[in-house]
Design a protein around this motif. Structure first.
Motif, PDB file in Angstrom:
ATOM      1  N   MET A   1       0.840  -1.097   0.051  1.00 21.54           N
ATOM      2  CA  MET A   1       0.077   0.130   0.026  1.00 21.54           C
ATOM      3  C   MET A   1       0.912   1.156  -0.013  1.00 21.54           C
ATOM      4  O   MET A   1       1.894   1.556   0.951  1.00 21.54           O
ATOM      5  N   PRO A   2       0.753   2.268  -0.898  1.00 22.67           N
ATOM      6  CA  PRO A   2       1.510   3.331  -0.891  1.00 22.67           C
ATOM      7  C   PRO A   2       1.364   4.202   0.179  1.00 22.67           C
ATOM      8  O   PRO A   2       0.203   4.069   0.849  1.00 22.67           O
ATOM      9  N   ASP A   3       2.223   4.909   0.575  1.00 22.71           N
ATOM     10  CA  ASP A   3       2.463   5.938   1.596  1.00 22.71           C
ATOM     11  C   ASP A   3       1.232   6.994   1.394  1.00 22.71           C
ATOM     12  O   ASP A   3       1.092   7.457   0.328  1.00 22.71           O
ATOM     13  N   GLN A   4       0.682   7.433   2.397  1.00 24.10           N
ATOM     14  CA  GLN A   4      -0.704   8.161   2.091  1.00 24.10           C
ATOM     15  C   GLN A   4      -0.184   9.463   1.640  1.00 24.10           C
ATOM     16  O   GLN A   4      -0.815  10.313   1.058  1.00 24.10           O
ATOM     17  N   LYS A   5       1.351  10.042   2.185  1.00 23.30           N
ATOM     18  CA  LYS A   5       1.792  11.316   1.724  1.00 23.30           C
ATOM     19  C   LYS A   5       1.955  11.405   0.296  1.00 23.30           C
ATOM     20  O   LYS A   5       1.884  12.388  -0.355  1.00 23.30           O
ATOM     21  N   GLU A   6       2.068  10.157  -0.304  1.00 18.52           N
ATOM     22  CA  GLU A   6       2.363  10.154  -1.832  1.00 18.52           C
ATOM     23  C   GLU A   6       1.042  10.742  -2.610  1.00 18.52           C
ATOM     24  O   GLU A   6       1.360  11.046  -3.547  1.00 18.52           O
ATOM     25  N   ASN A   7      -0.128  10.251  -2.056  1.00 13.74           N
ATOM     26  CA  ASN A   7      -1.437  10.592  -2.652  1.00 13.74           C
ATOM     27  C   ASN A   7      -1.897  11.938  -2.345  1.00 13.74           C
ATOM     28  O   ASN A   7      -2.902  12.177  -2.905  1.00 13.74           O
ATOM     29  N   ALA A   8      -1.281  12.509  -1.768  1.00 11.35           N
ATOM     30  CA  ALA A   8      -1.788  13.812  -0.998  1.00 11.35           C
ATOM     31  C   ALA A   8      -1.713  14.862  -2.291  1.00 11.35           C
ATOM     32  O   ALA A   8      -0.552  15.073  -2.932  1.00 11.35           O
ATOM     33  N   ILE A   9      -2.684  15.650  -2.691  1.00  8.60           N
ATOM     34  CA  ILE A   9      -2.368  16.866  -3.880  1.00  8.60           C
ATOM     35  C   ILE A   9      -2.138  18.086  -3.043  1.00  8.60           C
ATOM     36  O   ILE A   9      -2.844  18.384  -2.078  1.00  8.60           O
ATOM     37  N   THR A  10      -1.211  19.016  -3.405  1.00  4.70           N
ATOM     38  CA  THR A  10      -0.919  20.327  -2.825  1.00  4.70           C
ATOM     39  C   THR A  10      -1.380  21.287  -3.779  1.00  4.70           C
ATOM     40  O   THR A  10      -0.992  21.322  -4.992  1.00  4.70           O
ATOM     41  N   THR A  11      -2.164  22.236  -3.036  1.00  2.32           N
ATOM     42  CA  THR A  11      -2.240  23.437  -3.798  1.00  2.32           C
ATOM     43  C   THR A  11      -2.019  24.791  -3.076  1.00  2.32           C
ATOM     44  O   THR A  11      -2.727  24.722  -2.005  1.00  2.32           O
ATOM     45  N   ASN A  12      -1.617  25.873  -3.509  1.00  5.46           N
ATOM     46  CA  ASN A  12      -1.088  26.821  -2.467  1.00  5.46           C
ATOM     47  C   ASN A  12      -0.362  26.124  -1.198  1.00  5.46           C
ATOM     48  O   ASN A  12      -0.677  26.849  -0.262  1.00  5.46           O
ATOM     49  N   ASN A  13       0.308  25.134  -1.297  1.00  9.31           N
ATOM     50  CA  ASN A  13       1.099  24.694  -0.150  1.00  9.31           C
ATOM     51  C   ASN A  13       0.115  24.141   0.850  1.00  9.31           C
ATOM     52  O   ASN A  13       0.429  23.960   1.960  1.00  9.31           O
ATOM     53  N   VAL A  14      -1.088  23.777   0.310  1.00  5.32           N
ATOM     54  CA  VAL A  14      -2.032  23.046   1.530  1.00  5.32           C
ATOM     55  C   VAL A  14      -2.241  21.674   0.779  1.00  5.32           C
ATOM     56  O   VAL A  14      -3.003  21.700  -0.506  1.00  5.32           O
ATOM     57  N   SER A  15      -2.132  20.797   1.451  1.00  7.52           N
ATOM     58  CA  SER A  15      -2.427  19.376   1.135  1.00  7.52           C
ATOM     59  C   SER A  15      -4.006  19.258   1.134  1.00  7.52           C
ATOM     60  O   SER A  15      -4.555  19.830   1.735  1.00  7.52           O
ATOM     61  N   LEU A  16      -4.370  18.467  -0.097  1.00  5.85           N
ATOM     62  CA  LEU A  16      -5.882  18.154  -0.127  1.00  5.85           C
ATOM     63  C   LEU A  16      -6.540  17.033   0.697  1.00  5.85           C
ATOM     64  O   LEU A  16      -7.759  16.870   0.699  1.00  5.85           O
ATOM     65  N   GLN A  17      -5.500  16.302   1.361  1.00  2.96           N
ATOM     66  CA  GLN A  17      -5.862  15.236   2.053  1.00  2.96           C
ATOM     67  C   GLN A  17      -6.332  15.725   3.537  1.00  2.96           C
ATOM     68  O   GLN A  17      -5.749  16.399   4.021  1.00  2.96           O
ATOM     69  N   ALA A  18      -7.419  15.158   3.836  1.00  2.00           N
ATOM     70  CA  ALA A  18      -8.069  15.470   5.398  1.00  2.00           C
ATOM     71  C   ALA A  18      -7.197  15.040   6.425  1.00  2.00           C
ATOM     72  O   ALA A  18      -6.547  13.845   6.354  1.00  2.00           O
ATOM     73  N   LEU A  19      -6.898  16.029   7.564  1.00  2.00           N
ATOM     74  CA  LEU A  19      -6.296  15.702   8.659  1.00  2.00           C
ATOM     75  C   LEU A  19      -7.101  14.627   9.431  1.00  2.00           C
ATOM     76  O   LEU A  19      -8.101  14.573   9.155  1.00  2.00           O
ATOM     77  N   PRO A  20      -6.450  14.178  10.485  1.00  2.37           N
ATOM     78  CA  PRO A  20      -7.068  13.234  11.332  1.00  2.37           C
ATOM     79  C   PRO A  20      -8.299  14.180  12.069  1.00  2.37           C
ATOM     80  O   PRO A  20      -8.065  15.365  12.301  1.00  2.37           O
ATOM     81  N   ARG A  21      -9.362  13.581  12.287  1.00  2.74           N
ATOM     82  CA  ARG A  21     -10.700  14.306  13.005  1.00  2.74           C
ATOM     83  C   ARG A  21      -9.894  14.857  14.271  1.00  2.74           C
ATOM     84  O   ARG A  21      -9.448  14.132  14.999  1.00  2.74           O
ATOM     85  N   GLY A  22     -10.536  15.820  14.596  1.00  2.00           N
ATOM     86  CA  GLY A  22     -10.149  16.823  15.976  1.00  2.00           C
ATOM     87  C   GLY A  22      -9.034  17.204  15.754  1.00  2.00           C
ATOM     88  O   GLY A  22      -8.457  17.670  16.789  1.00  2.00           O
ATOM     89  N   THR A  23      -8.341  17.349  14.786  1.00  2.00           N
ATOM     90  CA  THR A  23      -6.983  18.182  14.532  1.00  2.00           C
ATOM     91  C   THR A  23      -7.134  19.385  13.521  1.00  2.00           C
ATOM     92  O   THR A  23      -7.930  19.727  12.845  1.00  2.00           O
ATOM     93  N   ARG A  24      -6.144  20.511  13.626  1.00  4.70           N
ATOM     94  CA  ARG A  24      -6.025  21.401  12.398  1.00  4.70           C
ATOM     95  C   ARG A  24      -4.485  21.441  12.225  1.00  4.70           C
ATOM     96  O   ARG A  24      -3.654  21.003  13.041  1.00  4.70           O
ATOM     97  N   LYS A  25      -4.169  22.486  11.214  1.00  3.21           N
ATOM     98  CA  LYS A  25      -2.727  22.794  10.905  1.00  3.21           C
ATOM     99  C   LYS A  25      -2.311  23.535  12.026  1.00  3.21           C
ATOM    100  O   LYS A  25      -3.093  23.990  12.814  1.00  3.21           O
ATOM    101  N   SER A  26      -0.880  23.723  12.092  1.00  4.81           N
ATOM    102  CA  SER A  26      -0.496  24.598  13.155  1.00  4.81           C
ATOM    103  C   SER A  26      -0.896  26.072  13.073  1.00  4.81           C
ATOM    104  O   SER A  26      -1.304  26.478  12.022  1.00  4.81           O
ATOM    105  N   PRO A  27      -0.761  26.577  14.303  1.00  7.16           N
ATOM    106  CA  PRO A  27      -1.084  28.204  14.122  1.00  7.16           C
ATOM    107  C   PRO A  27      -0.595  28.817  12.990  1.00  7.16           C
ATOM    108  O   PRO A  27       0.600  28.633  12.667  1.00  7.16           O
ATOM    109  N   GLY A  28      -1.557  29.673  12.424  1.00  6.99           N
ATOM    110  CA  GLY A  28      -0.908  30.478  11.327  1.00  6.99           C
ATOM    111  C   GLY A  28      -2.413  30.910  10.367  1.00  6.99           C
ATOM    112  O   GLY A  28      -3.314  30.530  10.744  1.00  6.99           O
TER     113      GLY A  28
END
Length: 143
Positions: A1-28
């Motif tokens: 099974m491929p690494d999930q990061k390999e399947n992530a698509i990035t637009t404007n430096n934001v991955s389109l893959q959902a984060l784990p539920r109950g989380t958010r990116k770092s402050p910014g």
């Protein structure tokens, strides 16, 4: 099974893959999309999230928890902000200044929106429901 990061698509430096539920990116501040959508995250273990930009609606039948979606549900941009299922989120329609509370029941790519309201829930923001709605929005919640 491929690494999930390999399947992530990035637009404007934001991955389109959902984060784990109950989380958010770092402050910014994260900006994306044709409507200059902005999601600001303040704090780590406690703080707030505030998104400003375009609000839209969606018509899926089931949400992220195999839950049947209903009026009052909303979805966030999971790749930046994926709060716990059931989190109360305050939404303001800047076009008419209407405000309503919704509950996070799904997440999506939201390529050009900060918040997605399920079907007829947009009526709580003074809008007429149809298969596609767009409005100037702000959403926020504390964590």
């Amino acid at each position: 099974m491929p690494d999930q990061k390999e399947n992530a698509i990035t637009t404007n430096n934001v991955s389109l893959q959902a984060l784990p539920r109950g989380t958010r990116k770092s402050p910014g501040t994260y900006t994306y999309g044709d409507h200059d959508n902005e999601i600001k995250i303040n704090g780590t273990s406690s703080g707030y999230v505030r998104g400003t930009g375009r609000g839209t609606n969606f018509t899926d039948t089931y949400g992220e928890n195999s839950n049947r979606l209903q009026r009052g549900d909303c979805a966030t941009k999971g790749a930046i902000d994926n709060p716990d299922f059931g989190t109360e989120i305050r939404v303001r329609n800047y076009d008419n200044n209407a405000v309503a509370n919704f509950y996070k029941a799904d997440n999506g790519s939201l390529s050009d929106a900060v918040i997605d309201i399920w079907k007829t829930g947009v009526e709580d923001l003074g809008l007429e429901w149809h298969s596609y709605v767009s409005f100037s929005a702000r959403y926020s919640y504390d964590f």
